[in-house]
Design an enzyme around this catalytic site. Structure first.
Site, PDB file in Angstrom:
ATOM      1  N   LYS A  35       0.514  -1.751  -0.274  1.00 20.16           N
ATOM      2  CA  LYS A  35       0.640  -0.246  -0.172  1.00 20.16           C
ATOM      3  C   LYS A  35       0.713   1.091   0.487  1.00 20.16           C
ATOM      4  O   LYS A  35       1.763   1.528   0.628  1.00 20.16           O
ATOM      5  CB  LYS A  35      -0.607  -0.006   1.081  1.00 20.16           C
ATOM      6  CG  LYS A  35      -0.228  -0.008   2.667  1.00 20.16           C
ATOM      7  CD  LYS A  35      -1.222  -0.076   3.626  1.00 20.16           C
ATOM      8  CE  LYS A  35      -0.137  -0.742   4.874  1.00 20.16           C
ATOM      9  NZ  LYS A  35      -1.027   0.515   5.933  1.00 20.16           N
ATOM     10  N   ARG A 130     -10.177   0.267  14.944  1.00 19.08           N
ATOM     11  CA  ARG A 130     -10.249   0.750  13.532  1.00 19.08           C
ATOM     12  C   ARG A 130     -10.818   1.272  12.317  1.00 19.08           C
ATOM     13  O   ARG A 130     -12.161   0.781  12.929  1.00 19.08           O
ATOM     14  CB  ARG A 130      -8.462   1.099  13.476  1.00 19.08           C
ATOM     15  CG  ARG A 130      -8.325   2.225  12.215  1.00 19.08           C
ATOM     16  CD  ARG A 130      -6.631   2.307  12.384  1.00 19.08           C
ATOM     17  NE  ARG A 130      -6.252   0.691  11.543  1.00 19.08           N
ATOM     18  CZ  ARG A 130      -5.078   0.717  10.634  1.00 19.08           C
ATOM     19  NH1 ARG A 130      -4.021   1.673  11.012  1.00 19.08           N
ATOM     20  NH2 ARG A 130      -4.601  -0.290   9.812  1.00 19.08           N
ATOM     21  N   TYR A 262      17.951  29.120   9.311  1.00 20.25           N
ATOM     22  CA  TYR A 262      17.198  29.830   9.949  1.00 20.25           C
ATOM     23  C   TYR A 262      16.006  29.762  11.053  1.00 20.25           C
ATOM     24  O   TYR A 262      16.770  28.568  11.702  1.00 20.25           O
ATOM     25  CB  TYR A 262      15.379  29.310   8.783  1.00 20.25           C
ATOM     26  CG  TYR A 262      15.284  29.423   7.405  1.00 20.25           C
ATOM     27  CD1 TYR A 262      15.348  30.417   6.896  1.00 20.25           C
ATOM     28  CD2 TYR A 262      15.722  28.798   6.397  1.00 20.25           C
ATOM     29  CE1 TYR A 262      15.134  31.160   6.108  1.00 20.25           C
ATOM     30  CE2 TYR A 262      15.115  28.580   4.974  1.00 20.25           C
ATOM     31  CZ  TYR A 262      14.834  29.966   4.981  1.00 20.25           C
ATOM     32  OH  TYR A 262      14.387  30.649   2.874  1.00 20.25           O
ATOM     33  N   MET A 310      13.932  23.577   2.832  1.00 19.99           N
ATOM     34  CA  MET A 310      13.139  23.200   1.660  1.00 19.99           C
ATOM     35  C   MET A 310      14.593  22.278   0.887  1.00 19.99           C
ATOM     36  O   MET A 310      13.590  21.530   0.482  1.00 19.99           O
ATOM     37  CB  MET A 310      11.850  24.490   1.537  1.00 19.99           C
ATOM     38  CG  MET A 310      11.224  23.683   0.089  1.00 19.99           C
ATOM     39  SD  MET A 310      10.586  24.919  -0.916  1.00 19.99           S
ATOM     40  CE  MET A 310       9.398  25.426  -0.486  1.00 19.99           C
TER      41      MET A 310
HETATM   42  C1  LIG Z   1      -4.609  -4.195   8.240  1.00 19.22           C
HETATM   43  C2  LIG Z   1      -2.958  -3.687   8.186  1.00 19.22           C
HETATM   44  N1  LIG Z   1      -2.011  -5.420   7.995  1.00 19.22           N
HETATM   45  C3  LIG Z   1      -0.873  -5.232   7.910  1.00 19.22           C
HETATM   46  C4  LIG Z   1       0.353  -4.360   7.605  1.00 19.22           C
HETATM   47  C5  LIG Z   1       1.274  -4.367   7.511  1.00 19.22           C
HETATM   48  O1  LIG Z   1       2.152  -3.138   9.118  1.00 19.22           O
HETATM   49  P1  LIG Z   1       3.327  -3.301   8.699  1.00 19.22           P
HETATM   50  O2  LIG Z   1       4.075  -2.884   7.730  1.00 19.22           O
HETATM   51  O3  LIG Z   1       3.927  -2.759  10.019  1.00 19.22           O
HETATM   52  O4  LIG Z   1       4.012  -4.368   8.851  1.00 19.22           O
HETATM   53  C6  LIG Z   1      -1.109  -2.632   7.285  1.00 19.22           C
HETATM   54  C7  LIG Z   1      -0.373  -1.362   8.173  1.00 19.22           C
HETATM   55  O5  LIG Z   1      -0.002  -0.426   8.632  1.00 19.22           O
HETATM   56  C8  LIG Z   1      -2.367  -2.309   8.200  1.00 19.22           C
HETATM   57  O6  LIG Z   1      -2.855  -1.471   7.703  1.00 19.22           O
END
Ligand SMILES: Cc1ncc(COP(=O)(O)O)c(C=O)c1O
Length: 376
Positions: A35, A130, A262, A310
């Protein structure tokens, strides 16, 4: 001539880290979690290194499409499932498996016209609060799904909030694991419980439970450490999949009392030599990394001085003899692999900035050119 900054993506490191996930959960199948554009590494590049995974877990439909376009015919899991009813059409077409975490998603499935029954991962909210069905609603959701002709197979999943930490003297996952086991014990279907931390940290009987049937390897695939600083990358034998490097484009000689950058947040207390690096927060380097953040110059450790701006930041060259004559043009490793076998773990930089390696990887800016390295 472009600015000298670049990111390197190390394909062999991705493959090595995936092998570490397999070794940590030898009886499980491994989802490579890709992701967020593969945690900032670029989904196509990550795919090269992670193609021996059993499946790819992600969120965005366009990322799922990208993985299919790359020729992947195996499992793809949408970790948050569908966001609206028409996403199901793409799930049918691309054979995507999807999480089901709320009643709306079941309603959409019930209305979905398909010849391709779906594989779903029913998500339990075991305590993270969540996504997912509460323990009291979970079994009813399972029965609802089980009655739908649109659903072929139901797997079960949950997600740990504290797998990376010792919590209240426990192991961080006990309460959630107990909730999952209590609710799912007699339900059929494959299970997916563990993220990187849960995959790496546990042994023995607990590991068996955590490693059935799919683990979800995210941060560890990229060489980030889920439980830093308790453990580091060397402890888990993980290798950085991303290097951010640049060069020194200016050198300044400071006298006691001179300030840097800065806000004049750094004041020299002695004569010192600093290098100005072509990297700033617009490249994804964290602005909150204050003076003292570790950094490599020509593979040698030193620290940053002053505020990150930046497009530039400053490093202390005073103690680096090889940079003494000039320093100009020296190679700077912001994180990842430096010259001559040197390594600066992203976790150390993240810690200095009050954040985690995940955030730095994901924040690599689009303006930074990426080079993919296929060899060690
Ligand atoms: C539902 C779910 N599974 C697995 C993962 C992978 O987690 P990690 O990167 O800590 O291995 C995530 C990451 O946030 C997640 O949201």
């Amino acid at each position: 001539m472009p600015r000298p900054i670049e990111a390197l993506i190390h394909v062999p490191a991705l493959a090595h880290n995936l092998a570490r996930a397999r070794a940590s959960a030898p009886d499980a199948k491994v989802w490579a979690v890709v992701k967020a554009n593969a945690y900032g590494h670029g989904i196509e590049h990550a795919f090269e290194g992670l193609r021996s995974a059993d499946g790819f877990a992600l969120l965005d439909l366009d990322e799922a499409q990208a993985i299919r376009r790359l020729g992947w015919r195996g499992p793809i899991l949408l970790l948050e499932g569908c966001f609206e009813t028409r996403d199901l059409e793409l799930c049918s077409r691309l054979k995507l498996w999807h999480a089901v975490h709320c009643e709306q998603q079941i309603d959409w499935l019930a209305m979905h016209k398909t010849h391709e029954p779906h594989r779903v991962f029913l998500k339990l909210n075991s305590g993270m609060n969540r996504l997912g069905f509460t323990p009291s609603a979970f079994r009813a959701a399972w029965h609802r799904l089980n009655a739908l002709p649109q659903v072929d197979e139901i797997s079960l999943m949950t997600h740990f909030s504290d797998a990376d930490a010792q919590r209240l003297g426990g192991d961080g996952i006990a309460h959630q694991l107990a909730a999952f086991e209590a609710i799912a014990a007699d339900l059929p279907g494959e299970r997916s419980l563990s993220n990187s931390a849960a995959t790496l940290r546990h042994t023995g009987r607990l590991k068996e439970k955590l490693s059935s049937d799919w683990v979800r390897a995210g941060i560890m695939s990229y060489g980030g450490v889920p439980d830093f600083p308790e453990h580091d990358a060397a402890h888990w034998d993980l290798r950085p999949a991303m290097t951010l490097r640049s060069k020194i484009i200016g050198v300044q000689q400071l006298q006691p009392g001179d300030t840097v950058g800065y806000g004049s947040s750094f004041t020299a207390t002695q004569a010192m030599r600093i290098g100005i690096v072509a990297c700033g927060y617009a490249d994804g380097y964290p602005r909150h990394a204050g003076s003292g953040t570790p950094i490599l110059v020509d593979g040698q450790r030193t620290t940053t001085v002053g505020r990150v701006s930046m497009d530039m930041l400053a490093v202390d060259l005073t103690a680096l003899p090889q940079a003494e004559s000039s320093g100009w043009g020296s190679e700077v490793t912001l994180w990842g692999n430096g010259p001559k076998g040197s390594v600066l773990p992203i976790d150390e930089v993240a810690r200095a900035a009050g954040t985690i390696g995940y955030e730095l990887m994901c924040a690599l800016a689009r303006r930074v050119p990426v080079t993919v390295q296929h060899l060690e």
